[in-house]
Scaffold this motif. Structure first.
Motif, PDB file in Angstrom:
ATOM      1  N   GLU A  37      39.718  51.338  38.763  1.00 52.90           N
ATOM      2  CA  GLU A  37      39.718  51.549  37.318  1.00 52.90           C
ATOM      3  C   GLU A  37      38.297  51.437  36.763  1.00 52.90           C
ATOM      4  O   GLU A  37      37.855  52.251  35.954  1.00 52.90           O
ATOM      5  N   ILE A  38      37.564  50.404  37.237  1.00 53.74           N
ATOM      6  CA  ILE A  38      36.184  50.214  36.794  1.00 53.74           C
ATOM      7  C   ILE A  38      35.338  51.426  37.160  1.00 53.74           C
ATOM      8  O   ILE A  38      34.595  51.974  36.336  1.00 53.74           O
ATOM      9  N   ASP A  98      42.993  48.285  42.746  1.00 55.29           N
ATOM     10  CA  ASP A  98      43.262  49.075  41.542  1.00 55.29           C
ATOM     11  C   ASP A  98      42.252  48.784  40.448  1.00 55.29           C
ATOM     12  O   ASP A  98      41.795  49.686  39.749  1.00 55.29           O
ATOM     13  N   VAL A  99      41.896  47.491  40.353  1.00 56.31           N
ATOM     14  CA  VAL A  99      40.939  47.090  39.324  1.00 56.31           C
ATOM     15  C   VAL A  99      39.586  47.743  39.582  1.00 56.31           C
ATOM     16  O   VAL A  99      38.967  48.323  38.686  1.00 56.31           O
ATOM     17  N   ILE A 128      40.678  45.077  31.028  1.00 58.19           N
ATOM     18  CA  ILE A 128      41.477  44.257  31.936  1.00 58.19           C
ATOM     19  C   ILE A 128      41.823  42.909  31.301  1.00 58.19           C
ATOM     20  O   ILE A 128      42.977  42.473  31.324  1.00 58.19           O
TER      21      ILE A 128
END
Lengths: 362, 362, 362
Positions: C6-7, C2-3, C353
């Motif tokens: 998102e990036i 997910d991270v 984040i």
């Protein structure tokens, strides 16, 4: 009589508006021998901003436009560009004292489009509150490239034909064959090569690449914020400076025309009006078929009336080194451009009469 | 004491305002040897925009002004220009180490007007909300041309008189006669010719022709939209850059003064204050006769205090080639201009005391 | 996962925003061989306006800031600048094919700050409505000067050590001793002299002096009106032109890297990410100690990631004439700058984040 009066009134009113007033002011300055000058780097930068603005605006509109709606005027624009060159090859290029290649180069320049003249047209319509399709700027390359490619290919074909005629009596070919063109059946592939080279050169020219960059950014990125905060608000002001420069340039170019045939003088004055009327007629046809706006018809006529002042000359100088720049640049910058800009109110008056701005756009 | 305190307070406050702060900042940069520079084409363009802005603004106001209202300050401006040159011819031009032609050229430059200094004055009044006649910019050419023509005619007359004196003992004339001037009764018509040439040269100089173009467009066209959307909003910002350039220029010109007589140093510092006071006095007189605004009086004083930095030097170099530019340009750009700009708050304080901004304009 | 997603999403979105889109557009133009160019005087002027804007904005904020609040990030910025150079001296400067002085010059350039990259970061945060400390621009010189001084002193020390080693076997010294450096115990005072010279040169460089002038005017004068009416509104638009220029420049510089060691290619791509992460880590530490904003942390990372494109190269050329400019300028302008600008969204994603823009700033 009423129609003539209406046209005259519109024109007189427009001559007082900033765009045309600065053009006339620039011509007056040059006429009285003023030493005022706008430094060349500033001029280049203003043109760049203006082309990015027209491109970005068109790109943002194309993003939301029905591509089919764009297709018909685009084809119309290309047809006008080609037609203007063929018209010039039958008229100007056959006059006494006009060499075939000079005549075709001039016709190519008059078929190509002036971003400044188009911008002037947009600014005038904007200031009158007259609507036009946002994608109009995207029509520019269609007319511009069609005209330049046609002119250069015709000039090359003609040079080749003459070369073949000269060679046929059996003399030894000692002339330099520019562009490596051969004769006979090698001509077709060589012309293909040539057209490709012209296309690439045209796309790489500063004017077309700035316009296409703006277009691409408008379509694929989201430049709306910077367009609204920078390019749009500065547009009219920078255009006023550009008109000043073009007026001074036009006056100083006039003297270059002294050495060339009188046919250029007549062409430089009449061609913008004839081409503009042609563009107006094509635009009117599109209006009746697709509902193309009255403002759009005016701008198509303005594009047709305009002659290229930025991208055209270097392209022609590269592709037709044997053509005489003081003939085609002098005719275009000295007569064609000011006549085209000053005739914008004429096309507005025609649109008012044949379509009506307020009934058509509201 | 209170008056002095008030003047000092006004001046200190103004030194923090953008216009004067950027000038001082530019001087500091040059003093510490910074390599910062504003490219010459950009400088020229900024000056052009500024002159067009001042001209357009004045033209738009003249359009609506009572021409009689303009006539009195215009005559006043011309009188001030002539008076400053005569004052210089009695003082500076008679000092030891100052040649007559150098002294008159310097006096002519100090009588002429600096568009940048005038613009700085306008910007400061604008930022204080102090009203002034919109046509003020139209006074510029009256003072500017009167001073330059007077200085050049006086210098020519003096050269001719000396030439006549040299020739009278009967020696052969081997000197070059610049401008084709004769002696005796041919002098009068030659001076008429000369004045005409100077006038034409001055009108053709970039600064005056940009200003007059703006003025003409403001009067005869309707540039209000582009004035409000472009020239007016960019004015203060571009002026801040110009002040920066002028500060750096002033500092670097100071070194040119090392080689010239000390009289120039004294003149460069004192003249703007004396001339500004003269301008203030004339303005005050006009205020009492016609109700000329307090802001207008300040700007007339600022014009009188200023010395020409753009249009003057090339005009003088052309008309008086025997004058030493490092004397007149060094004195003007190195001392006169910064002193004039920095003394704007002084004239505002005087106006507050003698007229009062709020009682006079409200 | 997910991270990462998102990036990636943040980065893709940002690539469509004006700042990055114009950079990519410029690279594409150069890649297809467009002849578009922005005249050098215009480029210089845009950079000047941008530096004045960043300086003025920082100065206005510093005026109202708690100086202690500024002190911690300023020390952090200087530490980052020094650390980047030491990192480079351990990695790049020890690679095969990389001379010690070339490696240190390159590390110095990557430790120094690019005003354009910082401005791009500010513009992107502004357009997202993300707050950051107004004084951020004031951190620029701390990191910039620390890095340049460290790199030049290290390079000089290393040259001296090698010179001492060469001389010790007793051979005659025939080499030119640049900067008049001696050996042995004369070294210390010579280094002090050297550091002073570098400092003065750096302060006098156009970029640093424009920034410091803006800073000084912002702190000591009241330029708020002209800042709000001119420098701030034009900022995004001028930046879009600058990004276009930098994109074209980056592409054309890439070819210069062909002749140099592959180590430069790796360094040019990896260093901005490593340095940016280092800057982010330091910023995160300051955030936890003093409440430094998430936007401020992003901009500290952007400064660390950026490499100097305007002030650095001439400083290095002056101080280390033996270093190869096509190595350090090529690596910086061809790879470092575009990678740094394109990685701005990465640091924004990290800040989102690790800190969260909305929780931290609201």
């Amino acid at each position: 009589m009423d129609v003539l009066l209406e046209i005259l009134t519109t024109m007189l009113e427009q001559f007082q508006k900033p765009t045309l007033a600065f053009l006339i002011g620039g011509m007056l300055l040059a006429a009285v021998g003023s030493k005022l000058e706008v430094p060349a780097p500033v001029y280049k930068f203003i043109v760049l901003l203006l082309l990015l603005k027209v491109g970005l605006g068109a790109g943002i509109s194309v993003r939301e436009a029905n591509l089919l709606e764009l297709a018909v005027p685009a084809v119309g624009a290309a047809v006008i560009g080609v037609a203007i060159v063929f018209l010039g090859s039958r008229t100007l290029a056959r006059q006494r004292g006009v060499s075939r290649v000079d005549g075709l180069a001039t016709a190519g320049l008059f078929g190509a489009v002036s971003a400044s003249t188009l911008a002037a047209g947009m600014a005038i319509l904007d200031s009158e509150g007259i609507a036009y399709e946002g994608f109009i700027g995207a029509l520019y390359p269609f007319m511009d490239i069609a005209a330049l490619v046609t002119a250069i290919v015709l000039a090359r074909l003609s040079a080749e034909r003459r070369a073949a005629a000269t060679l046929s009596p059996g003399r030894t070919a000692t002339m330099t064959m520019r562009g490596g063109l051969g004769q006979g059946n090698r001509g077709a592939s060589a012309n293909g090569e040539l057209a490709k080279t012209i296309l690439i050169d045209t796309f790489r020219s500063p004017a077309i690449s700035a316009l296409l960059l703006g277009l691409a950014l408008g379509v694929f990125a989201r430049p709306d914020v910077v367009y609204d905060s920078f390019y749009q608000p500065l547009f009219q002001g920078l255009l006023s400076i550009l008109m000043l420069i073009m007026g001074m340039e036009a006056w100083s170019r006039l003297s270059e025309l002294r050495g060339v045939a009188h046919a250029y003088l007549l062409y430089g004055i009449a061609a913008p009006l004839v081409h503009g009327s042609l563009g107006f007629a094509v635009g009117l046809g599109i209006h009746h078929v697709t509902g193309f706006s009255a403002g759009g018809v005016v701008l198509l006529a303005v594009m047709a009336a305009s002659s290229s002042d930025i991208s055209g000359p270097p392209t022609l100088r590269g592709a037709l080194p044997e053509a005489n720049p003081s003939a085609y640049v002098g005719t275009s910058s000295g007569l064609g451009t000011p006549v085209a800009i000053l005739s914008i109110p004429l096309f507005m008056a025609l649109a008012e009469i044949f379509i009506g701005f307020w009934s058509a756009t509201k």
